[in-house]
Design a protein around this motif. Structure first.
Motif, PDB file in Angstrom:
ATOM      1  N   THR A 231     -38.660 -19.368 -54.124  1.00 38.92           N
ATOM      2  CA  THR A 231     -37.208 -19.358 -54.056  1.00 38.92           C
ATOM      3  C   THR A 231     -36.728 -20.164 -52.857  1.00 38.92           C
ATOM      4  OG1 THR A 231     -37.235 -17.323 -52.771  1.00 38.92           O
ATOM      5  CG2 THR A 231     -37.041 -17.113 -55.164  1.00 38.92           C
ATOM      6  N   VAL A 232     -35.515 -20.679 -52.955  1.00 38.21           N
ATOM      7  CA  VAL A 232     -34.912 -21.456 -51.881  1.00 38.21           C
ATOM      8  C   VAL A 232     -33.960 -20.559 -51.118  1.00 38.21           C
ATOM      9  CG1 VAL A 232     -33.466 -23.431 -51.313  1.00 38.21           C
ATOM     10  CG2 VAL A 232     -35.096 -23.583 -53.206  1.00 38.21           C
ATOM     11  N   THR A 233     -34.194 -20.411 -49.835  1.00 35.63           N
ATOM     12  CA  THR A 233     -33.343 -19.571 -49.000  1.00 35.63           C
ATOM     13  C   THR A 233     -32.097 -20.348 -48.591  1.00 35.63           C
ATOM     14  OG1 THR A 233     -35.286 -18.456 -48.121  1.00 35.63           O
ATOM     15  CG2 THR A 233     -33.230 -18.187 -46.898  1.00 35.63           C
ATOM     16  N   ALA A 234     -30.962 -19.690 -48.688  1.00 36.15           N
ATOM     17  CA  ALA A 234     -29.712 -20.345 -48.296  1.00 36.15           C
ATOM     18  C   ALA A 234     -29.771 -20.714 -46.828  1.00 36.15           C
ATOM     19  CB  ALA A 234     -28.527 -19.414 -48.553  1.00 36.15           C
ATOM     20  N   PRO A 235     -29.254 -21.886 -46.448  1.00 37.57           N
ATOM     21  CA  PRO A 235     -29.308 -22.300 -45.044  1.00 37.57           C
ATOM     22  C   PRO A 235     -28.485 -21.380 -44.162  1.00 37.57           C
ATOM     23  CG  PRO A 235     -27.860 -23.747 -46.311  1.00 37.57           C
ATOM     24  CD  PRO A 235     -28.568 -22.874 -47.297  1.00 37.57           C
ATOM     25  N   GLU A 236     -28.918 -21.231 -42.917  1.00 32.50           N
ATOM     26  CA  GLU A 236     -28.206 -20.387 -41.962  1.00 32.50           C
ATOM     27  C   GLU A 236     -26.851 -21.016 -41.647  1.00 32.50           C
ATOM     28  OE1 GLU A 236     -29.331 -17.980 -37.858  1.00 32.50           O
ATOM     29  OE2 GLU A 236     -30.413 -19.791 -38.417  1.00 32.50           O
ATOM     30  N   PRO A 237     -25.782 -20.213 -41.645  1.00 32.63           N
ATOM     31  CA  PRO A 237     -24.458 -20.766 -41.358  1.00 32.63           C
ATOM     32  C   PRO A 237     -24.440 -21.493 -40.020  1.00 32.63           C
ATOM     33  CG  PRO A 237     -24.296 -18.486 -42.097  1.00 32.63           C
ATOM     34  CD  PRO A 237     -25.745 -18.760 -41.868  1.00 32.63           C
ATOM     35  N   VAL A 238     -23.687 -22.597 -39.970  1.00 31.49           N
ATOM     36  CA  VAL A 238     -23.625 -23.375 -38.729  1.00 31.49           C
ATOM     37  C   VAL A 238     -22.973 -22.561 -37.628  1.00 31.49           C
ATOM     38  CG1 VAL A 238     -22.594 -25.389 -37.633  1.00 31.49           C
ATOM     39  CG2 VAL A 238     -23.637 -25.595 -39.891  1.00 31.49           C
ATOM     40  N   CYS A 239     -21.863 -21.912 -37.928  1.00 28.08           N
ATOM     41  CA  CYS A 239     -21.173 -21.111 -36.911  1.00 28.08           C
ATOM     42  C   CYS A 239     -21.858 -19.765 -36.764  1.00 28.08           C
ATOM     43  CB  CYS A 239     -19.705 -20.915 -37.279  1.00 28.08           C
ATOM     44  SG  CYS A 239     -18.732 -22.441 -37.205  1.00 28.08           S
ATOM     45  N   PRO A 240     -22.397 -19.487 -35.603  1.00 19.94           N
ATOM     46  CA  PRO A 240     -23.136 -18.232 -35.418  1.00 19.94           C
ATOM     47  C   PRO A 240     -22.194 -17.036 -35.325  1.00 19.94           C
ATOM     48  CG  PRO A 240     -22.961 -19.399 -33.344  1.00 19.94           C
ATOM     49  CD  PRO A 240     -22.366 -20.311 -34.390  1.00 19.94           C
ATOM     50  N   ASN A 241     -22.709 -15.880 -35.687  1.00 17.60           N
ATOM     51  CA  ASN A 241     -21.957 -14.654 -35.470  1.00 17.60           C
ATOM     52  C   ASN A 241     -21.799 -14.435 -33.978  1.00 17.60           C
ATOM     53  OD1 ASN A 241     -21.748 -14.007 -38.221  1.00 17.60           O
ATOM     54  ND2 ASN A 241     -23.738 -13.006 -38.216  1.00 17.60           N
ATOM     55  N   MET A 242     -20.705 -13.799 -33.597  1.00 19.57           N
ATOM     56  CA  MET A 242     -20.526 -13.494 -32.188  1.00 19.57           C
ATOM     57  C   MET A 242     -19.868 -12.137 -32.034  1.00 19.57           C
ATOM     58  SD  MET A 242     -17.434 -15.977 -30.895  1.00 19.57           S
ATOM     59  CE  MET A 242     -18.293 -17.465 -31.401  1.00 19.57           C
ATOM     60  N   VAL A 243     -20.052 -11.554 -30.864  1.00 14.75           N
ATOM     61  CA  VAL A 243     -19.421 -10.278 -30.543  1.00 14.75           C
ATOM     62  C   VAL A 243     -17.988 -10.586 -30.120  1.00 14.75           C
ATOM     63  CG1 VAL A 243     -19.514  -8.214 -29.106  1.00 14.75           C
ATOM     64  CG2 VAL A 243     -21.646  -9.343 -29.827  1.00 14.75           C
ATOM     65  N   LYS A 244     -17.029 -10.159 -30.937  1.00 18.55           N
ATOM     66  CA  LYS A 244     -15.626 -10.459 -30.699  1.00 18.55           C
ATOM     67  C   LYS A 244     -15.069  -9.641 -29.530  1.00 18.55           C
ATOM     68  CE  LYS A 244     -15.075 -13.288 -34.215  1.00 18.55           C
ATOM     69  NZ  LYS A 244     -14.696 -14.696 -34.030  1.00 18.55           N
ATOM     70  N   ARG A 245     -13.906 -10.057 -29.061  1.00 18.55           N
ATOM     71  CA  ARG A 245     -13.255  -9.396 -27.929  1.00 18.55           C
ATOM     72  C   ARG A 245     -13.029  -7.903 -28.208  1.00 18.55           C
ATOM     73  NH1 ARG A 245     -10.461 -12.465 -24.111  1.00 18.55           N
ATOM     74  NH2 ARG A 245      -8.771 -10.931 -24.018  1.00 18.55           N
ATOM     75  N   THR A 246     -12.583  -7.602 -29.398  1.00 23.03           N
ATOM     76  CA  THR A 246     -12.337  -6.198 -29.731  1.00 23.03           C
ATOM     77  C   THR A 246     -13.627  -5.383 -29.708  1.00 23.03           C
ATOM     78  OG1 THR A 246     -12.501  -6.761 -32.086  1.00 23.03           O
ATOM     79  CG2 THR A 246     -10.288  -6.679 -31.121  1.00 23.03           C
ATOM     80  N   GLN A 247     -14.748  -6.036 -30.020  1.00 24.18           N
ATOM     81  CA  GLN A 247     -16.025  -5.327 -30.069  1.00 24.18           C
ATOM     82  C   GLN A 247     -16.587  -5.036 -28.678  1.00 24.18           C
ATOM     83  OE1 GLN A 247     -17.710  -8.368 -32.820  1.00 24.18           O
ATOM     84  NE2 GLN A 247     -18.223  -6.652 -34.146  1.00 24.18           N
ATOM     85  N   TRP A 248     -16.303  -5.914 -27.709  1.00 30.66           N
ATOM     86  CA  TRP A 248     -16.806  -5.602 -26.354  1.00 30.66           C
ATOM     87  C   TRP A 248     -15.752  -4.931 -25.491  1.00 30.66           C
ATOM     88  CZ3 TRP A 248     -14.358  -8.130 -22.311  1.00 30.66           C
ATOM     89  CH2 TRP A 248     -13.859  -9.420 -22.506  1.00 30.66           C
ATOM     90  N   GLY A 249     -14.578  -4.678 -26.050  1.00 31.56           N
ATOM     91  CA  GLY A 249     -13.562  -3.904 -25.344  1.00 31.56           C
ATOM     92  C   GLY A 249     -12.746  -4.690 -24.347  1.00 31.56           C
ATOM     93  N   ALA A 250     -12.354  -5.904 -24.715  1.00 30.74           N
ATOM     94  CA  ALA A 250     -11.598  -6.759 -23.794  1.00 30.74           C
ATOM     95  C   ALA A 250     -10.214  -6.201 -23.502  1.00 30.74           C
ATOM     96  CB  ALA A 250     -11.457  -8.161 -24.402  1.00 30.74           C
ATOM     97  N   ASN A 251      -9.770  -6.398 -22.266  1.00 24.45           N
ATOM     98  CA  ASN A 251      -8.384  -6.121 -21.914  1.00 24.45           C
ATOM     99  C   ASN A 251      -7.510  -7.231 -22.474  1.00 24.45           C
ATOM    100  OD1 ASN A 251      -8.993  -3.818 -20.344  1.00 24.45           O
ATOM    101  ND2 ASN A 251      -9.523  -5.128 -18.610  1.00 24.45           N
ATOM    102  N   LYS A 252      -6.252  -6.956 -22.638  1.00 25.90           N
ATOM    103  CA  LYS A 252      -5.309  -7.949 -23.134  1.00 25.90           C
ATOM    104  C   LYS A 252      -5.089  -9.030 -22.082  1.00 25.90           C
ATOM    105  CE  LYS A 252      -0.690  -8.415 -25.157  1.00 25.90           C
ATOM    106  NZ  LYS A 252       0.555  -7.697 -25.538  1.00 25.90           N
ATOM    107  N   SER A 253      -4.979 -10.267 -22.539  1.00 28.63           N
ATOM    108  CA  SER A 253      -4.689 -11.381 -21.638  1.00 28.63           C
ATOM    109  C   SER A 253      -3.239 -11.307 -21.191  1.00 28.63           C
ATOM    110  CB  SER A 253      -4.940 -12.706 -22.354  1.00 28.63           C
ATOM    111  OG  SER A 253      -4.604 -13.789 -21.535  1.00 28.63           O
ATOM    112  N   SER A 254      -3.004 -11.590 -19.903  1.00 28.41           N
ATOM    113  CA  SER A 254      -1.629 -11.549 -19.390  1.00 28.41           C
ATOM    114  C   SER A 254      -0.888 -12.859 -19.635  1.00 28.41           C
ATOM    115  CB  SER A 254      -1.635 -11.246 -17.885  1.00 28.41           C
ATOM    116  OG  SER A 254      -2.310 -12.269 -17.166  1.00 28.41           O
TER     117      SER A 254
END
Length: 206
Positions: A33-56
């Motif tokens: 079988t042919v495996t689908a290529p890995e997406p170019v844009c990598p997954n990342m931990v978003k601001r909401t996921q690491w608990g970012a404060n709001k930018s002023s």
């Protein structure tokens, strides 16, 4: 006539089923079988996921951006998502309270196994005086005068940069620098800086 219509509808449904992308298995002549290529844009931990404060305050950049500057944070290396999230939160708190910046200064941060969204794409950071409005700042979490960057973290940087090009955030001919080339600093550390010099877009001349 009714029988003919029923058979036709049945064949149409069967054909659509097998042509559906969710049900088609790509194969090669050898049966593998042919495996689908890995997406170019990598997954990342978003601001909401690491608990970012709001930018002023938010200042936007014109894109595509022509420069990428790599730093290191000089602290300890984080070895888990939990400790990396805490480290990124602490950096943001320091930047906002001690430096009185509107947000964390870096566009992105890279840990051992993940990318953490700082201020993200097309926003002006606060990572290198004189270059903030014309560059993306990427910080590796750790002290790379002491530690060697992992192959995984370097691959994440490469994929992040390629993602930037393909989404129009970075210029096709963007220039990659270590912070030490543009300011009197040891960042991003001698071991990481040596690896940066193997990247296609790294620039020796400023």
């Amino acid at each position: 006539m009714m029988v003919y219509w029923s058979i036709s509808r049945y064949l149409l449904v069967v054909l659509c089923y097998f042509l559906s992308s969710s049900n088609v298995t790509m194969g090669q002549d050898d049966g593998s079988t042919v495996t689908a290529p890995e997406p170019v844009c990598p997954n990342m931990v978003k601001r909401t996921q690491w608990g970012a404060n709001k930018s002023s305050n938010v200042t936007y950049q014109l894109k595509p951006v022509a420069n990428v500057i790599v730093h290191h944070t000089t602290g300890e290396r984080c070895t888990s998502v939990t400790t990396c999230k805490e480290m990124v939160r602490n950096i943001q708190t320091f930047h906002q309270t001690q430096n009185r910046w509107s947000d964390i200064g870096y566009n992105f941060l890279i840990g051992t196994g993940n990318i953490y969204e700082g201020i993200g794409w097309h926003r002006t950071g606060a990572h290198l005086r004189g270059y903030n409005d014309k560059s993306i700042g990427v910080a590796f979490l750790g002290n790379f005068d002491q530690d060697r960057p992992t192959a995984r973290s370097l691959d994440l940087l490469a994929r992040l940069l390629q993602c930037g090009v393909e989404t129009g955030e970075l210029a096709d001919d963007y220039r990659l620098y270590g912070a030490r080339q543009l300011q009197a600093t040891n960042s991003p550390g001698k071991l990481l800086y040596a690896k940066l010099q193997t990247f296609d877009h790294w620039q020796e001349d400023v």
